[in-house]
Design an enzyme around this catalytic site. Structure first.
Site, mmCIF file in Angstrom:
data_model
loop_
_atom_site.group_PDB
_atom_site.id
_atom_site.type_symbol
_atom_site.label_atom_id
_atom_site.label_comp_id
_atom_site.label_asym_id
_atom_site.label_seq_id
_atom_site.Cartn_x
_atom_site.Cartn_y
_atom_site.Cartn_z
ATOM 1 C CG PHE A 13 19.176 -29.854 46.804
ATOM 2 C CD1 PHE A 13 19.713 -30.882 46.035
ATOM 3 C CD2 PHE A 13 17.820 -29.897 47.119
ATOM 4 C CE1 PHE A 13 18.914 -31.922 45.583
ATOM 5 C CE2 PHE A 13 17.017 -30.931 46.676
ATOM 6 C CZ PHE A 13 17.557 -31.935 45.905
ATOM 7 C CB VAL A 14 16.577 -26.813 43.940
ATOM 8 C CG1 VAL A 14 15.799 -26.629 42.644
ATOM 9 C CG2 VAL A 14 15.848 -27.787 44.857
ATOM 10 C CG ASN A 34 23.628 -15.610 51.245
ATOM 11 O OD1 ASN A 34 23.417 -16.797 50.964
ATOM 12 N ND2 ASN A 34 23.007 -14.986 52.216
ATOM 13 C CG ASP A 58 22.195 -11.273 51.695
ATOM 14 O OD1 ASP A 58 21.000 -11.174 51.331
ATOM 15 O OD2 ASP A 58 22.542 -11.806 52.766
ATOM 16 C CG ASN A 99 16.235 -6.048 46.903
ATOM 17 O OD1 ASN A 99 15.640 -4.969 46.966
ATOM 18 N ND2 ASN A 99 17.107 -6.429 47.829
ATOM 19 C CE1 TYR A 145 11.495 -21.767 53.041
ATOM 20 C CE2 TYR A 145 9.564 -23.143 53.425
ATOM 21 C CZ TYR A 145 10.646 -22.802 52.638
ATOM 22 O OH TYR A 145 10.886 -23.486 51.468
ATOM 23 N NE ARG A 186 16.071 -29.471 52.715
ATOM 24 C CZ ARG A 186 16.159 -28.751 51.602
ATOM 25 N NH1 ARG A 186 15.085 -28.463 50.926
ATOM 26 N NH2 ARG A 186 17.326 -28.334 51.162
#
Ligand code: NAD
Ligand code: UDP
Length: 311
Positions: A13-14, A34, A58, A99, A145, A186
């Site tokens: 989305f963003v 991904n 990924d 990474n 999260y 959301r």
């Protein structure tokens, strides 16, 4: 000056709005995703352009791109999605960020980390300032999260201290707008879809908890300013307008002309009671503040959903 820029999570989305804006500014964009929650449809308009490259990858697996800047957004953002596979969420936050920072160190890129207001947890300070260390449950269902993003911030500042990597940290508060997935889970997308379909509006708890909703274009403007700035401490990016979920539901009903009724469902565990950013730092150091009011942004969001799902 045009740059070559990597956006991880660029099909989300963003990320998709950010890719568009960066290209509109004349940059070359590599979009890595991904497709866990992102979609090709979000970046359809960009595919085939000479200045846009889509890479299915990924971020938990190492990779390198010769870029000058990296916007690191790859991570599911909706509680429904990030709690589906919590181990995967932590791995994305920690291994994925490692990474990205290793890549930045190798190629000399500056990195903007998409952090979150969730680092404040269920806050005791209101509104939340960047100096506040937060009130996060490290073993609750949101921990994968919240703690993952806190660790991502810790990694970013450690790479800056130890290796001199240029890092910028955006603490993003609830952001909404066109292209949110209709089953994202959301609150804004749920309410809009429920209203357009004249289905019951699901209010969790009593609906008195508050959130502050930032329109996506405002957030993207904040990202660009933060990346270009010399601000190497976290910056809240959000709209300080504060609304209860009942108020949001009522506004969504009004803007959609819906007949939907409210249904009350249990409040999810550790659901923060109040959330509102103090944006003094962004105002003073970036000259940034949101320009799009909730009524206006929600109207644009409703129009986008209507075009996609009808109603
Ligand atoms: P989103 O779910 O639409 O986008 C996330 C993108 O990351 C998706 O395209 C997804 O496929 C991709 N992704 C997930 N795991 C990946 C992996 N391991 N490797 C590669 N790609 C991966 O969510 P969004 O709202 O666009 O959020 C973007 C970023 O902003 C996230 O990091 C999120 O934590 C942060 N954020 C968003 C909000 C908000 O309200 N939208 C608030 C706070 C923080
Ligand atoms: N919420 C709600 N109904 C829904 C989805 C969410 O009342 O259908 C509430 C949720 O309990 C939370 C707020 O809306 O208090 C924002 O939830 P969201 O998942 O959008 O983001 P959060 O800020 O909690 O990460």
């Amino acid at each position: 000056m045009a740059k070559r820029i990597l956006v991880t999570g660029g099909a989300g989305f963003v990320g998709s709005h950010l890719c568009e804006r960066l290209i509109a500014e004349g940059n070359e964009v590599v979009c890595l995703d991904n497709f866990f929650t992102g979609r090709r449809a979000n970046i359809d308009k960009l595919i085939g352009r000479h200045d846009f490259e889509l890479v299915r990858h990924d971020i938990c697996d190492r990779t390198t791109f010769e870029v000058e800047e990296i916007y690191h957004l790859a991570c599911p953002a909706s509680p429904v999605h990030y709690q589906k596979n919590p181990v995967r969420t932590i791995r994305t936050c920690v291994q994925g960020t490692l990474n990205v920072l290793d890549m930045a160190r190798e190629v000399g890129a500056r990195v903007l980390i998409a952090s979150t207001s969730e680092v404040y947890g269920d806050p005791h300070m209101h509104p939340q300032r960047e100096e506040y260390w937060g009130n996060v449950n490290p073993i609750g269902p949101r921990a994968c999260y919240d703690e993952g993003k806190r660790c991502a911030e810790a990694l970013a500042v450690s790479y800056a201290r130890q290796y001199g990597v240029g890092v910028r940290i955006a603490r993003i508060f609830n952001t909404y707008g066109p292209r949110m997935h209709e089953s994202d889970g959301r609150v804004v997308s749920n309410f809009v879809v429920q209203c357009l379909r004249n289905k019951p509006i699901t209010i969790f708890g009593e609906g008195k908890q508050t959130r502050s909703f930032c329109y996506v274009d405002d957030l993207v403007e904040g990202f660009l300013r933060l990346m270009a700035s010399d601000v190497d401490v976290p910056v809240n990016l959000g709209n300080p307008g504060e609304f209860t979920m009942i108020e949001l539901a009522e506004l969504t009903k009004e803007l959609t002309g819906s007949k939907s009724a409210f249904v009350y469902e249990p409040l999810p565990v550790d659901d923060p009671v109040r959330r509102k950013p103090d944006i003094t730092r962004a105002v003073e150091r970036l000259g940034w503040k949101p320009t799009i009011a909730l009524r206006d942004g929600l109207g644009r969001t409703v129009a986008d959903f209507r075009a996609r799902i009808g109603g």
